[in-house]
Enzyme design. Structure first.
Site, short mmCIF file in Angstrom:
data_model
loop_
_atom_site.label_atom_id
_atom_site.label_comp_id
_atom_site.label_asym_id
_atom_site.label_seq_id
_atom_site.Cartn_x
_atom_site.Cartn_y
_atom_site.Cartn_z
N HIS A 136 17.30 -26.42 28.14
CA HIS A 136 18.49 -26.33 27.29
C HIS A 136 19.63 -25.57 27.96
O HIS A 136 20.51 -25.03 27.29
CB HIS A 136 18.13 -25.68 25.93
CG HIS A 136 17.22 -26.54 25.11
ND1 HIS A 136 16.36 -26.05 24.15
CD2 HIS A 136 17.01 -27.88 25.12
CE1 HIS A 136 15.68 -27.05 23.60
NE2 HIS A 136 16.06 -28.17 24.17
N CYS A 149 40.33 -24.22 28.95
CA CYS A 149 39.85 -24.62 30.28
C CYS A 149 41.02 -24.52 31.27
O CYS A 149 42.10 -25.07 31.00
CB CYS A 149 39.33 -26.06 30.20
SG CYS A 149 38.98 -26.76 31.82
#
Ligand code: OAD
Length: 353
Positions: free
Chosen positions: A157, A208
Site C-alpha cells: 500500500h 504540485c
C-alpha cells in the site's frame, strides 16, 4: 472432469515447536510473509480496525470537508483514505495523516520485535522470499535497509515517506513536503485546542510544483487506486513456490493483499499470528478435522500479541540471544515483552485450536 483433490499439506504444524522444525527442515525452501498494522502496534502506531484504531477514532466533524463528505466518512471511515474524496478535497486525508507524516519525518517510531524477527528469518535461514507489508510506516525498511538491492520488501500500500502528486506523478522531497504540511495543514489532534477551536482553524492547499493541482500526498495507495506494479509481478513469481506463508497482524479484509492466502498452493502451510482469528472467509481453517476423523491441518493459528508469538518462535528456533543483542534498538513495548520473557521464561504455547 471434477477438480483434482487438494494436495496434502507439506507438513502438519501443531505448535510453535513444530513450526520451528518445519522452518529449519529441507521441506521448507521458500517463506512468504504478509504483514499488517498489528505488527507495528508495539511501536506506538495504532492499527486501523481495532478499538482505538484509526477508523474507530476518526473525528470527521473536525475535518475540512462538506456535510455530504462528512456523512460518507461517518458511514465508512475508509472513505477518508479514498481516491473518491481525495481528488475533490485533499484536506481530510492530509489532516488525518498530519501526525503520522510529521512523526515519520522525526523518526518517531522504531521497528518492533516482530520486524526484527523477519530480519532474523532472512539472515538465519536464507529462505525468506518476500515480505508483503500492507503497512505504510516504513518500519520494515529499518530492518531491511538494503531493500533496493534484493527487493525483499513489497510495500503493498505504498509508503508515507515518499511523496508525489496523485495528479501528474511528479515527486516532491519528503522534507519540503513536511514543511508545507506543518504550516498549511491544521492540527486536529492538538490537545491544547478545544473542538470548536479546531473547527475554526483552516487548512491551505499544498500545490504540485509541476501541474499546480492540490493533489500532493505521500505515495500511499488510496482506496480506488491501483497497487504498485511490483506487487503483481512479485505475487506471480512467489506464490507458486511458497512452502510457508506467515500472516501477521492483519485483519485480512483488504484485497487484493489478502488474496495471498489463497494464491499459495494447497500444500503450503499457512500460519496466522494475530490476536483474533481472521481470514476464515478466505479459506483459512481454524477447525482442523474433516468430519471423518481425518485431519486437514494446513493452517496454524498462533493467537496472541505479534511480538510475544515472534519471541516464542525465536526461542523455539534458538534465536533469542540475537533478539537480546538488539534490545536497545527496540521500542519500549517490544523490549518489555522480550525482557519479561528473559526473566521469566513462559511455557511454549500450544493453542492450535
Ligand atoms: P487492521 O487494523 O485492519 O487489522 C489489524 C489486525 O491486527 C487486527 O486483526 C487486530 O486484531 C490485530 N492486532 C492488533 N494489534 C495486534 C498485536 N499487538 N498483536 C497481534 N495482533 C494484533 O490493519 P490491516 O489489516 O493492516 O489500507 O489493514 C489493512 C489495510 O486497511 C491497511 O493497509 C490500510 C487499511 O485501510 C489502506 O489504507 C489502503
Amino acid at each position: 472432469m471434477p477438480p483434482p483433490p487438494p494436495r496434502p499439506p507439506n507438513t502438519i504444524i501443531k505448535d510453535l515447536t513444530s513450526l520451528a522444525k518445519y522452518i529449519q527442515s529441507d521441506a521448507c525452501k521458500s517463506i512468504v510473509v504478509l504483514t499488517g498494522a498489528g505488527i507495528s502496534v508495539n511501536s506506538g502506531i495504532p492499527d486501523f480496525r481495532s478499538a482505538g484504531g484509526m477508523y474507530s477514532t476518526l473525528r470527521a466533524d473536525l475535518l475540512t470537508c462538506s456535510a455530504a463528505q462528512r456523512r460518507l466518512m461517518e458511514q465508512d471511515p475508509t472513505y477518508v483514505v479514498s481516491w473518491d474524496i481525495f481528488q475533490r478535497n485533499a484536506f481530510p486525508y492530509l489532516e488525518v495523516r498530519r501526525p503520522f507524516i510529521l512523526g515519520t519525518a522525526q523518526q518517531q517510531w522504531k521497528a518492533t520485535l516482530s520486524h526484527h524477527f523477519l530480519k532474523l528469518l532472512d539472515t538465519k535461514t536464507n529462505k525468506l522470499t518476500r515480505v508483503y507489508t500492507q503497512n505504510i510506516d516504513g518500519l520494515d525498511h529499518q530492518c531491511f535497509p538494503d531493500n533496493n538491492n534484493d527487493n525483499k520488501i513489497v510495500s503493498v500500500h505504498g509508503t508515507i515517506a515518499q511523496v508525489a502528486c496523485e495528479g501528474c506523478g511528479t515527486g516532491m522531497e519528503f522534507d519540503a513536503f513536511c514543511q508545507q504540511v506543518q504550516s498549511n495543514i491544521k492540527d486536529i489532534y492538538d490537545p491544547s485546542l478545544s473542538d470548536d477551536e479546531k473547527k475554526q482553524q483552516t487548512s491551505k492547499p499544498i500545490h504540485c510544483p509541476s501541474c499546480q493541482q492540490p493533489l500532493v500526498k505521500p505515495k500511499t495507495v488510496l482506496f480506488g487506486r491501483s497497487l504498485p506494479e511490483e506487487f503483481f509481478v512479485a505475487v506471480k513469481q512467489d506464490m507458486p513456490q511458497a512452502d510457508l506463508l506467515i500472516v501477521a497482524g492483519t485483519s485480512l479484509v483488504v484485497s487484493p493483499a489478502n488474496s495471498l492466502v489463497y494464491q499459495v498452493n494447497d500444500d503450503c502451510a499457512r500460519v496466522v499470528i494475530n490476536q483474533e482469528a481472521v481470514g476464515q472467509e478466505l479459506g483459512i481453517e481454524y477447525d482442523y478435522t474433516d468430519g471423518s476423523g481425518g485431519n486437514k491441518r494446513r493452517d496454524y493459528f498462533a493467537k496472541g500479541d505479534c511480538d510475544q508469538v515472534c519471541l516464542e518462535l525465536c526461542q523455539a528456533l534458538g534465536w533469542e540471544q540475537d533478539l537480546l543483542a538488539i534490545q536497545d534498538s527496540l521500542p519500549e513495548m517490544s523490549r518489555a515483552v522480550l525482557l519479561a520473557a528473559a526473566s521469566n521464561k513462559p511455557q511454549m504455547r500450544n493453542n492450535s485450536k
